[in-house]
Scaffold this motif. Structure first.
Motif, PDB file in Angstrom:
ATOM      1  N   SER A 132       0.845  -1.192   0.000  1.00 27.31           N
ATOM      2  CA  SER A 132       0.000   0.000   0.000  1.00 27.31           C
ATOM      3  C   SER A 132       0.881   1.243   0.000  1.00 27.31           C
ATOM      4  CB  SER A 132      -0.880   0.020   1.250  1.00 27.31           C
ATOM      5  OG  SER A 132      -0.059   0.168   2.408  1.00 27.31           O
ATOM      6  N   GLU A 133       0.249   2.378  -0.232  1.00 27.74           N
ATOM      7  CA  GLU A 133       0.979   3.641  -0.147  1.00 27.74           C
ATOM      8  C   GLU A 133       1.477   3.879   1.278  1.00 27.74           C
ATOM      9  OE1 GLU A 133       0.580   8.352  -1.400  1.00 27.74           O
ATOM     10  OE2 GLU A 133      -1.230   7.117  -1.311  1.00 27.74           O
ATOM     11  N   ARG A 134       0.686   3.503   2.269  1.00 22.10           N
ATOM     12  CA  ARG A 134       1.103   3.651   3.671  1.00 22.10           C
ATOM     13  C   ARG A 134       2.374   2.844   3.931  1.00 22.10           C
ATOM     14  NH1 ARG A 134       1.892   6.977   6.985  1.00 22.10           N
ATOM     15  NH2 ARG A 134      -0.213   7.716   6.850  1.00 22.10           N
ATOM     16  N   ALA A 135       2.429   1.611   3.450  1.00 21.55           N
ATOM     17  CA  ALA A 135       3.626   0.786   3.638  1.00 21.55           C
ATOM     18  C   ALA A 135       4.833   1.404   2.928  1.00 21.55           C
ATOM     19  CB  ALA A 135       3.372  -0.628   3.123  1.00 21.55           C
ATOM     20  N   PHE A 136       4.614   1.958   1.753  1.00 27.37           N
ATOM     21  CA  PHE A 136       5.675   2.634   0.996  1.00 27.37           C
ATOM     22  C   PHE A 136       6.207   3.819   1.781  1.00 27.37           C
ATOM     23  CE2 PHE A 136       6.510   5.782  -2.590  1.00 27.37           C
ATOM     24  CZ  PHE A 136       7.735   5.255  -2.949  1.00 27.37           C
ATOM     25  N   TRP A 137       5.288   4.673   2.293  1.00 29.94           N
ATOM     26  CA  TRP A 137       5.705   5.851   3.048  1.00 29.94           C
ATOM     27  C   TRP A 137       6.369   5.473   4.368  1.00 29.94           C
ATOM     28  CZ3 TRP A 137       6.849  10.791   3.154  1.00 29.94           C
ATOM     29  CH2 TRP A 137       6.621  11.512   1.983  1.00 29.94           C
ATOM     30  N   ASP A 138       5.835   4.516   5.066  1.00 31.40           N
ATOM     31  CA  ASP A 138       6.457   4.098   6.327  1.00 31.40           C
ATOM     32  C   ASP A 138       7.888   3.632   6.082  1.00 31.40           C
ATOM     33  OD1 ASP A 138       4.175   4.735   7.744  1.00 31.40           O
ATOM     34  OD2 ASP A 138       3.511   2.653   7.983  1.00 31.40           O
ATOM     35  N   LEU A 171      13.875   5.178   6.442  1.00 33.90           N
ATOM     36  CA  LEU A 171      15.232   5.359   5.938  1.00 33.90           C
ATOM     37  C   LEU A 171      15.868   6.642   6.472  1.00 33.90           C
ATOM     38  CD1 LEU A 171      14.696   4.409   2.196  1.00 33.90           C
ATOM     39  CD2 LEU A 171      15.678   2.979   4.000  1.00 33.90           C
ATOM     40  N   PHE A 172      15.047   7.631   6.779  1.00 30.00           N
ATOM     41  CA  PHE A 172      15.542   8.922   7.233  1.00 30.00           C
ATOM     42  C   PHE A 172      15.598   9.030   8.753  1.00 30.00           C
ATOM     43  CE2 PHE A 172      14.172   9.648   2.941  1.00 30.00           C
ATOM     44  CZ  PHE A 172      15.103  10.547   2.438  1.00 30.00           C
ATOM     45  N   LYS A 186       5.761  12.289   8.480  1.00 29.53           N
ATOM     46  CA  LYS A 186       5.020  11.030   8.557  1.00 29.53           C
ATOM     47  C   LYS A 186       3.554  11.269   8.920  1.00 29.53           C
ATOM     48  CE  LYS A 186       5.598   6.377  10.309  1.00 29.53           C
ATOM     49  NZ  LYS A 186       6.463   5.501  11.088  1.00 29.53           N
ATOM     50  N   ARG A 187       3.320  12.211   9.811  1.00 31.62           N
ATOM     51  CA  ARG A 187       1.960  12.492  10.272  1.00 31.62           C
ATOM     52  C   ARG A 187       1.115  13.164   9.188  1.00 31.62           C
ATOM     53  NH1 ARG A 187       3.209  14.696  14.782  1.00 31.62           N
ATOM     54  NH2 ARG A 187       3.302  16.845  14.102  1.00 31.62           N
ATOM     55  N   PHE A 188       1.734  14.039   8.389  1.00 31.41           N
ATOM     56  CA  PHE A 188       0.961  14.834   7.437  1.00 31.41           C
ATOM     57  C   PHE A 188       0.848  14.238   6.042  1.00 31.41           C
ATOM     58  CE2 PHE A 188       2.226  18.223  10.493  1.00 31.41           C
ATOM     59  CZ  PHE A 188       0.955  18.498  10.935  1.00 31.41           C
ATOM     60  N   MET A 189       1.599  13.202   5.736  1.00 33.48           N
ATOM     61  CA  MET A 189       1.513  12.646   4.388  1.00 33.48           C
ATOM     62  C   MET A 189       0.260  11.810   4.235  1.00 33.48           C
ATOM     63  SD  MET A 189       2.912  12.782   1.586  1.00 33.48           S
ATOM     64  CE  MET A 189       2.336  12.152   0.059  1.00 33.48           C
ATOM     65  N   PRO A 190      -0.665  12.283   3.415  1.00 35.27           N
ATOM     66  CA  PRO A 190      -1.870  11.472   3.182  1.00 35.27           C
ATOM     67  C   PRO A 190      -1.495  10.239   2.362  1.00 35.27           C
ATOM     68  CG  PRO A 190      -1.889  13.417   1.789  1.00 35.27           C
ATOM     69  CD  PRO A 190      -0.680  13.530   2.672  1.00 35.27           C
ATOM     70  N   CYS A 191      -2.068   9.136   2.709  1.00 36.51           N
ATOM     71  CA  CYS A 191      -1.713   7.877   2.037  1.00 36.51           C
ATOM     72  C   CYS A 191      -2.921   7.220   1.398  1.00 36.51           C
ATOM     73  CB  CYS A 191      -1.026   6.941   3.034  1.00 36.51           C
ATOM     74  SG  CYS A 191       0.618   7.495   3.442  1.00 36.51           S
ATOM     75  N   GLU A 192      -3.732   8.023   0.748  1.00 35.33           N
ATOM     76  CA  GLU A 192      -4.912   7.489   0.093  1.00 35.33           C
ATOM     77  C   GLU A 192      -4.995   7.940  -1.353  1.00 35.33           C
ATOM     78  OE1 GLU A 192      -8.067   8.700   2.676  1.00 35.33           O
ATOM     79  OE2 GLU A 192      -7.285   7.507   4.333  1.00 35.33           O
TER      80      GLU A 192
END
Length: 183
Positions: free
Chosen positions: A56-62, A67-68, A86-92
């Motif tokens: 999912s996009e959430r898994a990609f962003w997490d 890494l950072f 991490k908090r502000f990136m919408p993952c939908e």
């Protein structure tokens, strides 16, 4: 640039296939290569190391944010910045097919005259980074790869990115923490 934008629209309209056998991904919404395997992306790393695939996009962003996080271990302001990202990136976002490297050197044109209708795009090259990404990814890469060419980066951001500008900005903020992450 407008003709290339129509190609981006066509790519985005391709339905996501079921992932390849053994990919262990959901039927849709995954991020990966065209068939659901690992992919390379030079925005994330300057190597051709395969990344993902991600369910999912959430898994990609997490994964990307993780890494950072090491840069924040010894620097609390950086840790706070990473937490905000991490908090502000919408993952939908819709997950769409993306070329991933559209820039002027990967577009072949034939010019027959001096008018706009005298320019024909004959090929789009270099599909190495193509695959399934969040809908804003093509415009992010467009600005990242060739953003200093007058008019090109802004066109990619506005015409290709549409209302995803804040998501593109947030991705650039993440990238600004250290640049490329070495693998």
């Amino acid at each position: 640039m407008r003709k290339v934008a129509t190609f981006v629209d066509q790519l985005r309209a391709i339905p996501q296939p079921c992932p390849a056998d053994g990919a262990n991904l959901p039927p849709t919404g995954w991020i990966g290569s065209p068939l659901g395997h690992g992919f390379c992306d030079f925005l994330i790393t300057q190597s051709s190391t395969l990344l993902g695939p991600f369910a999912s996009e959430r898994a990609f962003w997490d994964w990307r944010v993780s890494l950072f996080e090491r840069f924040g271990d010894a620097h609390p302001p950086t840790a706070a910045r990473i937490a905000d990202i991490k908090r502000f990136m919408p993952c939908e976002h819709p997950i769409v097919f993306t070329h991933g490297d559209i820039n002027r050197r990967n577009i072949l044109v034939r010019v027959r005259g001096e008018g706009p209708d005298d320019i024909e795009i004959t090929a789009v090259l270099d599909w190495e980074q193509a695959g399934w990404r969040p809908i804003y990814w093509e415009s992010l890469k467009w600005a990242f790869i060739d953003g200093h060419t007058p008019g090109w980066g802004e066109f990619g951001r506005v015409e290709i990115g549409g209302h995803y500008g804040p998501d593109i900005d947030l991705d650039f903020v993440l990238q600004s923490i250290s640049g490329y992450v070495p693998f």
